[in-house]
Write a protein that holds these residues in place. Structure first.
Motif, PDB file in Angstrom:
ATOM      1  N   PRO A 167      12.327 -13.806  -6.316  1.00 31.13           N
ATOM      2  CA  PRO A 167      11.031 -13.325  -6.048  1.00 31.13           C
ATOM      3  C   PRO A 167      10.844 -13.229  -4.444  1.00 31.13           C
ATOM      4  O   PRO A 167      11.274 -13.950  -3.669  1.00 31.13           O
ATOM      5  CB  PRO A 167      10.060 -14.341  -6.402  1.00 31.13           C
ATOM      6  N   GLN A 168      10.203 -12.050  -4.047  1.00 27.68           N
ATOM      7  CA  GLN A 168       9.853 -11.946  -2.785  1.00 27.68           C
ATOM      8  C   GLN A 168       8.207 -12.432  -2.780  1.00 27.68           C
ATOM      9  O   GLN A 168       7.520 -11.717  -3.640  1.00 27.68           O
ATOM     10  CB  GLN A 168       9.869 -10.391  -2.330  1.00 27.68           C
ATOM     11  N   ALA A 169       7.894 -13.001  -1.635  1.00 26.51           N
ATOM     12  CA  ALA A 169       6.549 -13.889  -1.780  1.00 26.51           C
ATOM     13  C   ALA A 169       5.889 -13.406  -0.498  1.00 26.51           C
ATOM     14  O   ALA A 169       6.153 -13.215   0.650  1.00 26.51           O
ATOM     15  CB  ALA A 169       6.540 -15.412  -1.962  1.00 26.51           C
ATOM     16  N   PHE A 170       4.397 -13.176  -0.810  1.00 22.81           N
ATOM     17  CA  PHE A 170       3.608 -12.708   0.147  1.00 22.81           C
ATOM     18  C   PHE A 170       2.005 -13.297   0.106  1.00 22.81           C
ATOM     19  O   PHE A 170       1.830 -13.536  -0.927  1.00 22.81           O
ATOM     20  CB  PHE A 170       3.263 -11.033   0.271  1.00 22.81           C
ATOM     21  N   ASN A 171       1.300 -13.500   1.180  1.00 20.15           N
ATOM     22  CA  ASN A 171       0.168 -13.436   1.197  1.00 20.15           C
ATOM     23  C   ASN A 171      -0.711 -12.109   0.394  1.00 20.15           C
ATOM     24  O   ASN A 171      -0.334 -10.997   0.794  1.00 20.15           O
ATOM     25  CB  ASN A 171      -0.737 -13.595   2.756  1.00 20.15           C
ATOM     26  N   LEU A 172      -1.414 -12.584  -0.623  1.00 18.38           N
ATOM     27  CA  LEU A 172      -1.894 -11.489  -1.390  1.00 18.38           C
ATOM     28  C   LEU A 172      -2.533 -10.342  -0.799  1.00 18.38           C
ATOM     29  O   LEU A 172      -2.148  -9.204  -0.960  1.00 18.38           O
ATOM     30  CB  LEU A 172      -2.746 -11.906  -2.729  1.00 18.38           C
ATOM     31  N   TYR A 173      -3.508 -10.714   0.307  1.00 19.33           N
ATOM     32  CA  TYR A 173      -4.182  -9.491   0.917  1.00 19.33           C
ATOM     33  C   TYR A 173      -3.364  -8.721   1.861  1.00 19.33           C
ATOM     34  O   TYR A 173      -3.500  -7.605   1.849  1.00 19.33           O
ATOM     35  CB  TYR A 173      -5.444 -10.311   1.715  1.00 19.33           C
ATOM     36  N   PHE A 174      -2.559  -9.451   2.499  1.00 13.74           N
ATOM     37  CA  PHE A 174      -1.480  -8.744   3.387  1.00 13.74           C
ATOM     38  C   PHE A 174      -0.667  -7.912   2.741  1.00 13.74           C
ATOM     39  O   PHE A 174      -0.644  -6.732   3.007  1.00 13.74           O
ATOM     40  CB  PHE A 174      -0.496 -10.012   4.068  1.00 13.74           C
ATOM     41  N   ILE A 175      -0.150  -8.172   1.551  1.00 14.66           N
ATOM     42  CA  ILE A 175       0.915  -7.177   0.850  1.00 14.66           C
ATOM     43  C   ILE A 175      -0.020  -6.196   0.225  1.00 14.66           C
ATOM     44  O   ILE A 175       0.746  -5.092   0.062  1.00 14.66           O
ATOM     45  CB  ILE A 175       1.858  -8.121  -0.043  1.00 14.66           C
ATOM     46  N   PHE A 176      -1.171  -6.389  -0.247  1.00 11.41           N
ATOM     47  CA  PHE A 176      -1.747  -5.423  -1.042  1.00 11.41           C
ATOM     48  C   PHE A 176      -2.160  -4.410   0.067  1.00 11.41           C
ATOM     49  O   PHE A 176      -2.153  -3.143  -0.009  1.00 11.41           O
ATOM     50  CB  PHE A 176      -3.402  -6.109  -1.646  1.00 11.41           C
ATOM     51  N   LYS A 177      -2.636  -5.051   1.358  1.00 13.00           N
ATOM     52  CA  LYS A 177      -3.204  -3.765   2.201  1.00 13.00           C
ATOM     53  C   LYS A 177      -2.043  -3.020   2.614  1.00 13.00           C
ATOM     54  O   LYS A 177      -2.095  -1.893   3.157  1.00 13.00           O
ATOM     55  CB  LYS A 177      -3.675  -4.527   3.439  1.00 13.00           C
ATOM     56  N   ALA A 178      -0.875  -3.617   2.627  1.00 11.79           N
ATOM     57  CA  ALA A 178       0.655  -2.914   3.215  1.00 11.79           C
ATOM     58  C   ALA A 178       0.694  -1.719   2.055  1.00 11.79           C
ATOM     59  O   ALA A 178       1.169  -0.839   2.391  1.00 11.79           O
ATOM     60  CB  ALA A 178       1.691  -3.923   3.123  1.00 11.79           C
ATOM     61  N   HIS A 179       0.445  -1.921   0.905  1.00 12.13           N
ATOM     62  CA  HIS A 179       0.944  -1.100  -0.194  1.00 12.13           C
ATOM     63  C   HIS A 179      -0.371  -0.125  -0.096  1.00 12.13           C
ATOM     64  O   HIS A 179      -0.005   1.162  -0.253  1.00 12.13           O
ATOM     65  CB  HIS A 179       0.795  -1.676  -1.547  1.00 12.13           C
ATOM     66  N   LYS A 180      -1.341  -0.465   0.370  1.00  8.13           N
ATOM     67  CA  LYS A 180      -2.566   0.755   0.138  1.00  8.13           C
ATOM     68  C   LYS A 180      -2.271   1.598   1.429  1.00  8.13           C
ATOM     69  O   LYS A 180      -2.550   2.886   1.484  1.00  8.13           O
ATOM     70  CB  LYS A 180      -3.701  -0.298   0.327  1.00  8.13           C
ATOM     71  N   ASN A 181      -1.889   1.157   2.529  1.00 10.23           N
ATOM     72  CA  ASN A 181      -1.468   1.822   3.878  1.00 10.23           C
ATOM     73  C   ASN A 181      -0.531   2.732   3.255  1.00 10.23           C
ATOM     74  O   ASN A 181      -0.280   3.968   3.988  1.00 10.23           O
ATOM     75  CB  ASN A 181      -1.216   1.058   5.022  1.00 10.23           C
ATOM     76  N   ALA A 182       0.564   2.178   2.600  1.00  6.90           N
ATOM     77  CA  ALA A 182       1.544   3.055   2.272  1.00  6.90           C
ATOM     78  C   ALA A 182       1.176   4.344   1.748  1.00  6.90           C
ATOM     79  O   ALA A 182       1.425   5.583   1.759  1.00  6.90           O
ATOM     80  CB  ALA A 182       2.745   2.417   1.542  1.00  6.90           C
ATOM     81  N   ILE A 183       0.137   4.091   0.623  1.00  7.45           N
ATOM     82  CA  ILE A 183      -0.254   5.125  -0.277  1.00  7.45           C
ATOM     83  C   ILE A 183      -1.234   6.197   0.761  1.00  7.45           C
ATOM     84  O   ILE A 183      -1.116   7.428   0.489  1.00  7.45           O
ATOM     85  CB  ILE A 183      -1.207   4.586  -1.256  1.00  7.45           C
TER      86      ILE A 183
END
Length: 231
Positions: A167-183
């Motif tokens: 598993p790759q683990a993250f702060n939920l808010y941080f990784i969600f925003k990272a994915h959102k920025n990628a989109i």
């Protein structure tokens, strides 16, 4: 809260099977059930979400209903790529009214069958001081840079290279925003979530991985898993 996303929406096209490899049975259990049970039995995991292909929704529901899991296993439909599938899962968790900025998520490949409780706990322990954590293994083999697999261009220092696992683990808010920025930026070719984390300025902590935590990708891998688990 600590969430687990189990990624199992892949088609296993590289193996040329009639069914995705996560639905192969060994000893009366499907491959995805082995890491699912490990998450389910871990006392630190609060919620478990399966990211699946819509064609297998009823099959997965039937499997879950036939077992006695400690958690309520939630199901989300994935996208056409792994990146889209992860985003669907993160969006589902992020938009939950119970989520907070202190929540964390472990994203795991369902076909890394031999996930251990020890590795999960080590990852979670390291999340206390890091926004992102990934298990990885150093290479015991020599490494080179190749010209499309034909000739060696140069040898590389293997001490600086690592093989990433989940598993790759993250702060939920941080990784969600990272994915959102990628989109938003139309970045859609990532198969690894740490890459997105780094692009967004996150530092990813490396911890020691587990050699048995390999991903079933080939028939050789499947043969090894069957030998380890027993058939």
């Amino acid at each position: 809260m600590i969430y687990a996303l189990l990624m199992m929406a892949g088609s296993s096209s590289r193996m040329g099977l009639d069914i995705p490899k996560q639905y192969i049975e060994i000893n009366g259990k499907y491959l995805f059930e082995y890491p699912l049970e490990t998450f389910d039995n871990n006392k630190s995991i609060d919620r478990i979400v399966l990211i699946i292909n819509e064609d297998y929704k009823e099959k997965v529901k039937s499997i879950i209903n036939s077992r006695n899991y400690r958690h309520e296993i939630e199901i989300i439909i994935g996208g056409s790529t792994r990146q889209e599938s992860v985003f669907n899962g993160l969006k589902y968790l992020y938009e939950d009214e119970k989520s907070s900025e202190k929540d964390y998520v472990l994203i795991h490949d369902a076909c890394r069958t031999l996930l251990t409780d020890k590795l999960i706990n080590e990852i979670i322990n390291n999340l206390q001081e890091n926004v992102s954590v990934v298990p990885a293994l150093g290479s015991s083999d020599s490494i080179c840079l190749s010209d499309e697999g034909n000739y060696i261009e140069k040898s590389l220092d293997r001490s600086n290279y690592y093989l990433l696992q989940t598993p790759q683990a993250f702060n939920l808010y941080f990784i969600f925003k990272a994915h959102k920025n990628a989109i938003k930026d139309n970045i859609n070719n990532f198969t690894d979530d740490t890459s997105l984390a780094i692009i967004c300025g996150g530092k990813v902590k490396i911890i020691k991985g587990d050699k048995f935590n390999f991903k079933v990708t080939t028939f050789e891998d499947l043969f090894i898993i069957k030998k380890i688990i027993g058939n």
